[in-house]
Motif scaffolding. Structure first.
Motif, PDB file in Angstrom:
ATOM      1  N   TRP A  14     -39.393 -18.590  67.612  1.00  0.00           N
ATOM      2  CA  TRP A  14     -39.348 -19.839  66.870  1.00  0.00           C
ATOM      3  C   TRP A  14     -37.919 -20.355  66.653  1.00  0.00           C
ATOM      4  CZ3 TRP A  14     -43.913 -21.824  66.888  1.00  0.00           C
ATOM      5  CH2 TRP A  14     -45.021 -20.975  66.881  1.00  0.00           C
ATOM      6  N   ARG A  15     -36.920 -19.539  66.935  1.00  0.00           N
ATOM      7  CA  ARG A  15     -35.555 -20.006  66.743  1.00  0.00           C
ATOM      8  C   ARG A  15     -34.628 -19.288  67.706  1.00  0.00           C
ATOM      9  NH1 ARG A  15     -32.538 -16.365  63.730  1.00  0.00           N
ATOM     10  NH2 ARG A  15     -33.709 -14.669  62.761  1.00  0.00           N
ATOM     11  N   CYS A  16     -33.646 -20.007  68.194  1.00  0.00           N
ATOM     12  CA  CYS A  16     -32.649 -19.421  69.090  1.00  0.00           C
ATOM     13  C   CYS A  16     -31.280 -19.817  68.547  1.00  0.00           C
ATOM     14  CB  CYS A  16     -32.835 -19.936  70.522  1.00  0.00           C
ATOM     15  SG  CYS A  16     -34.397 -19.471  71.278  1.00  0.00           S
ATOM     16  N   LYS A  17     -30.710 -18.980  67.727  1.00  0.00           N
ATOM     17  CA  LYS A  17     -29.464 -19.331  67.053  1.00  0.00           C
ATOM     18  C   LYS A  17     -28.351 -18.339  67.346  1.00  0.00           C
ATOM     19  CE  LYS A  17     -31.735 -21.732  63.214  1.00  0.00           C
ATOM     20  NZ  LYS A  17     -31.901 -21.825  61.743  1.00  0.00           N
ATOM     21  N   GLY A  18     -28.323 -17.821  68.556  1.00  0.00           N
ATOM     22  CA  GLY A  18     -27.195 -16.973  68.893  1.00  0.00           C
ATOM     23  C   GLY A  18     -27.487 -15.505  68.755  1.00  0.00           C
ATOM     24  N   GLU A  19     -26.495 -14.743  68.335  1.00  0.00           N
ATOM     25  CA  GLU A  19     -26.581 -13.290  68.297  1.00  0.00           C
ATOM     26  C   GLU A  19     -27.544 -12.828  67.226  1.00  0.00           C
ATOM     27  OE1 GLU A  19     -25.247 -11.197  70.347  1.00  0.00           O
ATOM     28  OE2 GLU A  19     -24.220 -12.742  71.519  1.00  0.00           O
ATOM     29  N   GLN A  20     -28.143 -11.645  67.491  1.00  0.00           N
ATOM     30  CA  GLN A  20     -29.033 -11.044  66.506  1.00  0.00           C
ATOM     31  C   GLN A  20     -28.220 -10.388  65.394  1.00  0.00           C
ATOM     32  OE1 GLN A  20     -31.086  -8.535  69.435  1.00  0.00           O
ATOM     33  NE2 GLN A  20     -32.984  -9.460  68.737  1.00  0.00           N
ATOM     34  N   SER A  21     -28.818 -10.330  64.221  1.00  0.00           N
ATOM     35  CA  SER A  21     -28.181  -9.626  63.122  1.00  0.00           C
ATOM     36  C   SER A  21     -28.341  -8.127  63.326  1.00  0.00           C
ATOM     37  CB  SER A  21     -28.803 -10.056  61.796  1.00  0.00           C
ATOM     38  OG  SER A  21     -30.162  -9.635  61.743  1.00  0.00           O
ATOM     39  N   GLU A  22     -27.627  -7.351  62.531  1.00  0.00           N
ATOM     40  CA  GLU A  22     -27.695  -5.898  62.653  1.00  0.00           C
ATOM     41  C   GLU A  22     -29.096  -5.383  62.347  1.00  0.00           C
ATOM     42  OE1 GLU A  22     -25.458  -3.876  63.813  1.00  0.00           O
ATOM     43  OE2 GLU A  22     -24.129  -5.581  64.201  1.00  0.00           O
ATOM     44  N   LYS A  23     -29.755  -5.969  61.336  1.00  0.00           N
ATOM     45  CA  LYS A  23     -31.120  -5.559  61.004  1.00  0.00           C
ATOM     46  C   LYS A  23     -32.078  -5.847  62.153  1.00  0.00           C
ATOM     47  CE  LYS A  23     -30.774  -6.007  55.976  1.00  0.00           C
ATOM     48  NZ  LYS A  23     -31.329  -6.690  54.756  1.00  0.00           N
ATOM     49  N   GLU A  24     -31.911  -7.006  62.776  1.00  0.00           N
ATOM     50  CA  GLU A  24     -32.790  -7.370  63.883  1.00  0.00           C
ATOM     51  C   GLU A  24     -32.560  -6.455  65.081  1.00  0.00           C
ATOM     52  OE1 GLU A  24     -33.241 -12.165  62.994  1.00  0.00           O
ATOM     53  OE2 GLU A  24     -31.586 -11.400  64.230  1.00  0.00           O
ATOM     54  N   LYS A  25     -31.306  -6.110  65.343  1.00  0.00           N
ATOM     55  CA  LYS A  25     -31.014  -5.183  66.441  1.00  0.00           C
ATOM     56  C   LYS A  25     -31.599  -3.804  66.168  1.00  0.00           C
ATOM     57  CE  LYS A  25     -26.700  -7.396  67.922  1.00  0.00           C
ATOM     58  NZ  LYS A  25     -25.228  -7.243  68.070  1.00  0.00           N
TER      59      LYS A  25
END
Length: 285
Positions: A14-25
């Motif tokens: 639903w969103r493409c805003k660049g790099e993933q956060s540490e939690k998402e990684k």
């Protein structure tokens, strides 16, 4: 690049805003590791997938409506052929088919001991109790008694009648199952709509949708019971979270029915298939 990352990650559907956060990684890494631990599909898993797809196919083709289904092959037993029949017969296969083929000692894919241990009996009793409650309300005359109590609703404007009916149904479905609620109220609300000469769908469609707004208590529906059974939530936690959802749901249903629902289902006209009662009130939405 980021575009490729967005295509291959559910997080960025639903969103493409660049790099993933540490939690998402970290979350993605855990999911990938767990997926790798599953390994390749085993023959038992493939067989289960085939049976499941066969079950869905039989559900869809039993009686599709626009063409004769396979249930028409048994014209004298139509009352015994339901979706539950398909599920039970295909489920029985797992108690018969050998788990490891014919090369090893016979062992069924599911044993009765495994079934007893993994079967959520609380949920089964909760759902079955809902159907029993619905049948009991019908046989005991409770449905007729509630119908008499709702008779004054016919003197209100149609939209007000529908709103009150939705609120009543939403309240009742919190303490009874969805099946019990709809089985009790549909036979009550349909004659009420006919008595005031309003399209029965104008009352039945929103109230049917409102039976799904059971978010407050564990006994409301099986998913609530499953979540509550883990012990991480209290009843007050569920009530606080579900109350707002209930209000939003009822308002959304009323908005939909009062706007695009009218032309979509022709709710402003009395249908030919509904009976015309003598001395009716001609009130229309």
């Amino acid at each position: 690049d980021n575009y490729t990352l967005c295509l291959h990650s559910f997080t960025f559907l639903w969103r493409c805003k660049g790099e993933q956060s540490e939690k998402e990684k970290a979350a993605r890494k855990v999911i990938e590791e767990e997926y790798k631990l599953l390994g390749a599909m085993k023959p038992q898993e493939i067989f289960t997938s085939v049976v499941f797809m066969l079950m869905v196919f039989l559900w869809l083709t039993r009686s599709p409506g626009f063409m004769p289904g396979w249930s028409s092959l048994f014209p004298h037993h139509t009352g015994y052929i339901t979706d539950a029949t398909v599920a039970l017969l295909l489920g029985l296969i797992f108690f018969i088919v050998p788990a490891y083929g014919l090369s090893r000692k016979y062992e069924a894919m599911i044993s009765w001991e495994e079934f007893q241990a993994s079967m959520p009996w609380k949920v089964a009793l909760l759902v079955g109790g809902g159907f029993a409650l619905a049948e009991g309300a019908k046989e005991s005359g409770l449905s007729m008694w509630v119908a008499e109590l709702l008779a004054p609703l016919g003197d209100l404007p149609v939209l007000a009648t529908v709103t009150v009916a939705c609120i009543i149904v939403t309240t009742m479905t919190e303490v009874t199952s969805n099946a019990a609620t709809i089985t009790i109220f549909l036979p009550i609300l349909s004659p009420l709509a006919e008595a005031i000469h309003v399209n029965p769908l104008y009352v039945l469609i929103p109230t049917t949708l409102c039976t799904s707004f059971s978010f407050l208590l564990p006994v409301s529906n099986p998913p609530n019971a499953v979540v509550f059974a883990y012990g991480h939530l209290t009843i007050m936690d569920m009530v606080k979270a579900g109350l707002g959802v209930n209000v939003i749901g009822v308002l959304a249903v009323m908005l939909a029915v009062a706007t695009w629902g009218v032309p979509l289902f022709s709710l402003d006209t009395y249908p030919d298939w509904a009976p015309v009662l003598p001395g009716h009130n001609s009130t229309m939405p």
